[in-house]
Design an enzyme around this catalytic site. Structure first.
Site, mmCIF file in Angstrom:
data_model
loop_
_atom_site.group_PDB
_atom_site.id
_atom_site.type_symbol
_atom_site.label_atom_id
_atom_site.label_comp_id
_atom_site.label_asym_id
_atom_site.label_seq_id
_atom_site.Cartn_x
_atom_site.Cartn_y
_atom_site.Cartn_z
ATOM 1 N N THR A 174 0.866 -1.184 0.000
ATOM 2 C CA THR A 174 0.000 0.000 0.000
ATOM 3 C C THR A 174 0.902 1.234 0.000
ATOM 4 O O THR A 174 1.731 1.393 0.887
ATOM 5 C CB THR A 174 -0.920 -0.020 1.230
ATOM 6 O OG1 THR A 174 -1.591 -1.275 1.224
ATOM 7 C CG2 THR A 174 -1.915 1.119 1.201
ATOM 8 N N GLU B 39 -3.090 -5.491 -2.815
ATOM 9 C CA GLU B 39 -3.561 -6.746 -2.198
ATOM 10 C C GLU B 39 -4.724 -6.466 -1.259
ATOM 11 O O GLU B 39 -4.827 -5.381 -0.686
ATOM 12 C CB GLU B 39 -2.402 -7.440 -1.471
ATOM 13 C CG GLU B 39 -1.694 -6.611 -0.397
ATOM 14 C CD GLU B 39 -2.345 -6.633 0.956
ATOM 15 O OE1 GLU B 39 -3.205 -7.508 1.183
ATOM 16 O OE2 GLU B 39 -2.006 -5.770 1.792
ATOM 17 N N GLU C 58 -4.976 -10.934 7.273
ATOM 18 C CA GLU C 58 -4.115 -11.840 8.028
ATOM 19 C C GLU C 58 -4.981 -12.936 8.616
ATOM 20 O O GLU C 58 -6.107 -12.694 9.043
ATOM 21 C CB GLU C 58 -3.404 -11.092 9.158
ATOM 22 C CG GLU C 58 -2.311 -10.190 8.634
ATOM 23 C CD GLU C 58 -1.499 -9.561 9.754
ATOM 24 O OE1 GLU C 58 -1.253 -10.215 10.779
ATOM 25 O OE2 GLU C 58 -1.137 -8.384 9.594
ATOM 26 N N PHE D 250 -18.662 -7.847 8.391
ATOM 27 C CA PHE D 250 -17.884 -6.751 8.975
ATOM 28 C C PHE D 250 -18.754 -5.837 9.825
ATOM 29 O O PHE D 250 -18.671 -4.614 9.761
ATOM 30 C CB PHE D 250 -17.184 -5.953 7.863
ATOM 31 C CG PHE D 250 -15.688 -5.952 8.036
ATOM 32 C CD1 PHE D 250 -14.949 -7.099 7.816
ATOM 33 C CD2 PHE D 250 -15.025 -4.816 8.466
ATOM 34 C CE1 PHE D 250 -13.575 -7.116 8.004
ATOM 35 C CE2 PHE D 250 -13.660 -4.812 8.653
ATOM 36 C CZ PHE D 250 -12.920 -5.968 8.418
ATOM 37 N N LEU D 251 -19.635 -6.458 10.592
ATOM 38 C CA LEU D 251 -20.533 -5.678 11.447
ATOM 39 C C LEU D 251 -20.449 -6.152 12.897
ATOM 40 O O LEU D 251 -21.384 -5.936 13.659
ATOM 41 C CB LEU D 251 -21.985 -5.817 10.953
ATOM 42 C CG LEU D 251 -22.406 -4.974 9.749
ATOM 43 C CD1 LEU D 251 -23.860 -5.251 9.376
ATOM 44 C CD2 LEU D 251 -22.212 -3.476 10.004
ATOM 45 N N GLY E 144 -7.685 -2.700 14.788
ATOM 46 C CA GLY E 144 -6.239 -2.516 14.932
ATOM 47 C C GLY E 144 -5.533 -3.225 13.800
ATOM 48 O O GLY E 144 -6.074 -3.375 12.714
ATOM 49 N N CYS F 118 -2.719 -2.586 9.220
ATOM 50 C CA CYS F 118 -3.234 -1.951 7.993
ATOM 51 C C CYS F 118 -4.229 -0.818 8.237
ATOM 52 O O CYS F 118 -4.003 0.305 7.795
ATOM 53 C CB CYS F 118 -3.882 -3.012 7.117
ATOM 54 S SG CYS F 118 -2.770 -4.372 6.776
ATOM 55 N N LYS G 55 -6.487 -9.779 16.222
ATOM 56 C CA LYS G 55 -7.691 -10.551 15.896
ATOM 57 C C LYS G 55 -7.283 -12.018 15.959
ATOM 58 O O LYS G 55 -6.086 -12.318 16.111
ATOM 59 C CB LYS G 55 -8.234 -10.179 14.523
ATOM 60 C CG LYS G 55 -7.281 -10.502 13.399
ATOM 61 C CD LYS G 55 -7.922 -10.252 12.069
ATOM 62 C CE LYS G 55 -7.049 -10.753 10.947
ATOM 63 N NZ LYS G 55 -7.651 -10.619 9.646
#
Ligand code: UGA
Length: 427
Positions: free
Chosen positions: A116, A141, A145, A239-240, A247, A250, A310
């Protein structure tokens, strides 16, 4: 493949697995030797097995010598671009690598950025490398992870940005075996798609964490709210999940990076700026609730379950769990931690086994959604504690299992009939 971190290594192994011949270059002798022996230096689901298969097939080799890339048709750069002092990514490692490659690459080779990078980097590369016979492509990309191999082989899309249609089509052809949409565009738009995706996802999480805080305050149920929200196909149900805040290596860097790039162009982007601010507020809220659970307790002890940012990774970079440790310790709380995979320096926190860290504890905080915690036998945990209270920030503990074990369970944005046990004051 230049740079064998989780992105470079996953990309090298996956490209080799779909039939390409790949050479992975890294500056670390130790890493390269381990990889040649089929030993994966990172915790990434499915990667070690695929590494061993692709090395054995002869499709994948590793080196520390850049001249081994002399015959490469494409050189894919997967190098770190850490957040620099101004908030913008620091491209010095990338630039140094490109300069090294100047004297190595064959005419017509395609130089691909996967890292990035600040908007416009693919175009700047031409001047860094100062050769007219190379071609440039941005191919960002989107690997998470922990599920990087799966994400590589089953992408939602592949983005290929270039001013050179032949170079774009060569890079697009690398992914021909994958069932996905290939989006071709100019390099700056490709770089921006990466930022936009991460900033949008981070904003989505900041939003859902704010909803969880509102539920905490007013008594709503975040599961009902996100279910109702996510069934609208324009919003999507993924993603809710509220948590301790986003964290990792990225989101924090990319949200700050995009805001900094906009600011440098004198643009106001209050929404993007506030995603980070909201994330910091959320951790304040979480700490506040944890400290409220310890009111009146003398010499409080907290056991933290989970250090990784995570589940399914050993990565603790910008992990909210580490910030929790620091903030609790700053409030004179004695903290011990468990993580099935991640480790940190003892000076940050003492680590032990899952039940061991709960001995004499007044509160267990679940900070990472490891499956280990979801299936844990909670009775020995409750018995080991001084005060059997649990604060589950990831919704992995079953309320009925906690109640059966005698634990008072508190969660984010979800109603509970659990009550805090009375604090017994020593005579
Ligand atoms: C993220 C993006 O998801 C990838 O697409 C991208 O390629 C990658 O960054 C990158 O730029 O290299 P990653 O950092 O591995 O991937 O992690 P995510 O799975 O996206 O999670 C980010 C954070 O959000 C974590 O702290 C996670 O715990 C949190 N999260 C995620 C939640 O709190 N709730 C959710 O529902 C999902």
């Amino acid at each position: 493949m230049v740079g064998l971190g989780y992105v470079g290594l996953t990309s090298a192994v996956c490209l080799a697995s779909i039939g390409h011949r790949v050479i992975g270059l890294d500056i670390s002798d130790v890493r390269v030797q381990a990889l040649r022996d089929g030993v994966c230096p990172i915790h990434e689901d499915g990667l070690e097995g695929l590494l061993q298969q692709t090395v054995a097939s002869g499709n994948l080799n590793f080196t520390t010598d850049a001249t081994d890339l002399a015959n490469a048709e494409a050189v894919i750069l997967c190098l770190p671009t850490p957040e620099g002092p101004t908030g913008s990514p620091d491209v010095s490692i990338l630039r140094a690598a490109v300069v090294t490659l100047r004297d190595v690459l064959k005419p017509g080779a395609v130089v691909v950025t996967k890292s990035t990078v600040p908007l416009g980097t693919a175009d700047s590369m031409k001047s860094w490398i100062d050769r007219d016979d190379l071609r440039f492509v941005s191919n960002p990309e989107f690997l998470r992870e922990g599920t990087a191999v799966h994400d590589y082989l089953h992408p939602d899309r592949v983005v290929v940005g270039s001013h050179d249609p032949a170079a774009a089509s060569l890079i697009a052809s690398l992914y021909a075996g994958l069932d996905t949409e290939i989006i071709t565009c100019d390099p700056l738009s490709a770089e921006m798609i990466k930022y936009a995706s991460n900033a949008f996802l981070a904003t989505k999480l900041s939003f859902v964490n704010e909803l969880a805080r509102i539920c905490d305050q007013l008594g709503g149920d975040i599961d009902a709210v996100t279910h109702g929200l996510g069934t609208d196909h324009r919003i999507a149900p993924t993603f809710l999940s509220p948590g301790p805040g986003w964290g990792g290596s990225c989101f924090p860097k990319d949200v700050a990076g995009l805001a900094t790039l906009a600011r440098a162009s004198r643009l106001r982007v209050p929404l993007i700026e506030s995603a980070g601010e909201s994330n910091r507020d959320h951790l304040d809220h979480v700490i506040g609730r944890a400290l409220d659970m310890l009111v009146g307790v003398t010499n409080p002890v907290v056991a933290l379950w989970g250090l990784a940012f995570k589940a399914n990774t050993d990565d603790v970079r910008a992990s909210p769990a580490i910030e929790l440790v620091e903030r609790l310790r700053a409030n004179d709380v004695d903290v011990r931690a468990h993580d099935p995979v991640a480790t940190v320096d003892d000076a940050i926190v003492t680590q032990g086994e899952m039940v061991e860290v709960c001995v004499g504890a007044d509160l267990v905080i679940v900070a990472t959604e490891w499956e280990h915690y979801a299936v844990a036998d909670l009775a020995p945990v409750a018995n080991a504690m001084r005060r059997p209270v649990m604060f589950d920030l990831r919704d992995v503990i079953r309320p009925d299992a906690a109640e059966e074990a005698g634990l008072s369970l508190f969660r984010l944005g979800r109603r509970t009939h659990a009550v805090l046990p009375e604090v017994t004051v020593a005579p």
